[in-house]
Design an enzyme around this catalytic site. Structure first.
Site, PDB file in Angstrom:
ATOM      1  N   ASP A 200       0.239  -1.401   0.122  1.00 54.84           N
ATOM      2  CA  ASP A 200      -0.221  -0.027  -0.166  1.00 54.84           C
ATOM      3  C   ASP A 200       1.118   1.447  -0.378  1.00 54.84           C
ATOM      4  OD1 ASP A 200      -2.421   1.477   0.049  1.00 54.84           O
ATOM      5  OD2 ASP A 200      -2.318   1.378   2.067  1.00 54.84           O
TER       6      ASP A 200
ATOM      7  N   GLY B 294      -7.377   7.850   7.658  1.00 53.24           N
ATOM      8  CA  GLY B 294      -7.061   8.333   9.290  1.00 53.24           C
ATOM      9  C   GLY B 294      -8.540   9.166   9.949  1.00 53.24           C
TER      10      GLY B 294
ATOM     11  N   HIS C  44     -10.218   5.209  -0.548  1.00 50.97           N
ATOM     12  CA  HIS C  44      -8.841   5.786   0.608  1.00 50.97           C
ATOM     13  C   HIS C  44      -9.229   5.811   1.661  1.00 50.97           C
ATOM     14  CE1 HIS C  44      -4.760   3.798  -1.101  1.00 50.97           C
ATOM     15  NE2 HIS C  44      -6.053   3.649  -2.425  1.00 50.97           N
TER      16      HIS C  44
ATOM     17  N   ASN D 114     -10.087   0.514   0.639  1.00 49.95           N
ATOM     18  CA  ASN D 114      -9.601   0.497   1.871  1.00 49.95           C
ATOM     19  C   ASN D 114     -10.061   1.345   3.525  1.00 49.95           C
ATOM     20  OD1 ASN D 114      -7.602  -0.412  -0.600  1.00 49.95           O
ATOM     21  ND2 ASN D 114      -6.523   1.703  -0.046  1.00 49.95           N
TER      22      ASN D 114
HETATM   23  P1  13P Z   1      -7.621   4.710   6.772  1.00 50.48           P
HETATM   24  O1  13P Z   1      -7.103   4.522   7.485  1.00 50.48           O
HETATM   25  O2  13P Z   1      -8.918   6.143   6.698  1.00 50.48           O
HETATM   26  O3  13P Z   1      -9.436   3.460   6.682  1.00 50.48           O
HETATM   27  O4  13P Z   1      -8.106   4.199   4.949  1.00 50.48           O
HETATM   28  C1  13P Z   1      -7.055   2.888   4.363  1.00 50.48           C
HETATM   29  C2  13P Z   1      -6.006   3.199   3.753  1.00 50.48           C
HETATM   30  O5  13P Z   1      -7.009   4.088   2.840  1.00 50.48           O
HETATM   31  C3  13P Z   1      -5.645   2.845   3.681  1.00 50.48           C
HETATM   32  O6  13P Z   1      -4.482   3.422   2.093  1.00 50.48           O
END
Ligand code: 13P
Length: 285
Positions: free
Chosen positions: A82, A181, A208, A230
């Site tokens: 990622d 986050g 994301h 994600n």
């Molecule tokens: P979050 O941590 O906000 O769930 O996002 C995860 C992400 O998009 C990882 O690429």
């Protein structure tokens, strides 16, 4: 079944109106719980490692462990790197057996993003490894990748066809209002922009910043053609909450780590099962 590529795992998502969850792991317990949860739902799953996770767990350990889980649970599992900005690490992951990598050159200018992404695609595809890239800049912090409020920028739908065609990517991460986050306020997803992007490309799209996105927004995104979603931060919280609770509930004379770690696996399994229900990937394995 072994590990499958991102291209394979997302192949019929748009046509069948479901998304496959991409979940950030950090250790054996959470990843095992995630694959276990997906297997209970007979769903495909994408296990994602940040660059920091690769350094923490170890490259060969990750590939061996996740491949072992895919074989054991017999569902499609994609092992994905990622938000990678380190070209050497990307090449090491591809060589070691990752089935998908994300090159994040989104902070670069458009032309440079195309050139860097294309060079990674050319390399990864010779190994049969898929590539995800990002257009626009998603706000927030994802491990070492930080994008401030003043830097963030939505994906311009007009840029999408050229980016997809010239790079040859297998999936495109779009910036449409989510952030990495925990949210300070509820995210406002720009559905019009998503609609415009889906009309411009058949390339599978990636959302994301899944932590804290309301269920109805997820459902609407999937219906409109989002292929991969994600989720990371929420799983870190589920992990540590379960561990804290288990430590509190067990007597202080308990020194076997397993009674503390088993609830972590189960908490992660439950979290993934709930997301699979929303993303519509049950029985799609
Ligand atoms: P979050 O941590 O906000 O769930 O996002 C995860 C992400 O998009 C990882 O690429």
């Amino acid at each position: 079944m072994g590990l499958v590529t991102l291209r394979e795992i997302l192949a019929d998502t748009r046509e069948k109106h479901y998304a496959v969850g991409g979940f950030n792991m950090n250790s054996y317990e959470d990843s095992e719980g995630m694959v276990m949860g997906a297997a209970r739902k007979h769903s495909p799953i994408i296990i994602m490692t940040s660059m920091a996770c690769v350094k923490y767990v170890g490259l060969k350990q990750l590939v061996g462990m996740i491949r072992g889980m895919a074989d054991t649970y017999n569902i499609p599992v994609c092992l994905h790197l990622d938000h990678a900005t380190d070209i050497d690490l990307i090449k090491a992951c591809v060589g070691a057996g990752y089935t998908s990598v994300m090159i994040d050159a989104s902070k670069k200018e458009f032309e440079e993003n195309i050139a860097i992404t294309k060079s990674i695609v050319d390399f990864a595809h010779t190994y049969g490894c898929s590539v995800e890239a990002e257009l626009g800049k998603l706000g927030g912090r994802e491990e070492n990748v930080v994008v401030s409020d003043s830097e963030k920028a939505y994906t311009n739908p007009e840029d999408v066809p050229r980016f997809v065609e010239e790079t040859g990517i297998d999936a495109l991460a779009v910036a449409i209002g989510t952030a990495h986050g925990f949210y300070k306020a509820e995210p406002k997803i720009d559905f019009e922009r998503l609609d415009a992007i889906t009309k411009k490309t058949t390339c599978p799209l990636v959302l994301h910043g899944g932590t804290g996105v309301p269920e109805e927004d997820f459902r609407r995104c999937v219906k409109m053609g989002m292929s991969k979603i994600n989720v990371g931060t929420q799983l870190k919280k589920d992990y540590t909450d379960a561990l804290r609770k288990a430590l509190k509930e067990n007597p202080e004379t308990e020194y076997d780590p397993r009674p503390f770690m088993r609830p972590v696996k189960e908490a992660c399994a439950q979290a993934i099962m709930a997301k699979i229900d929303i993303f519509g990937s049950e029985n799609m394995a």
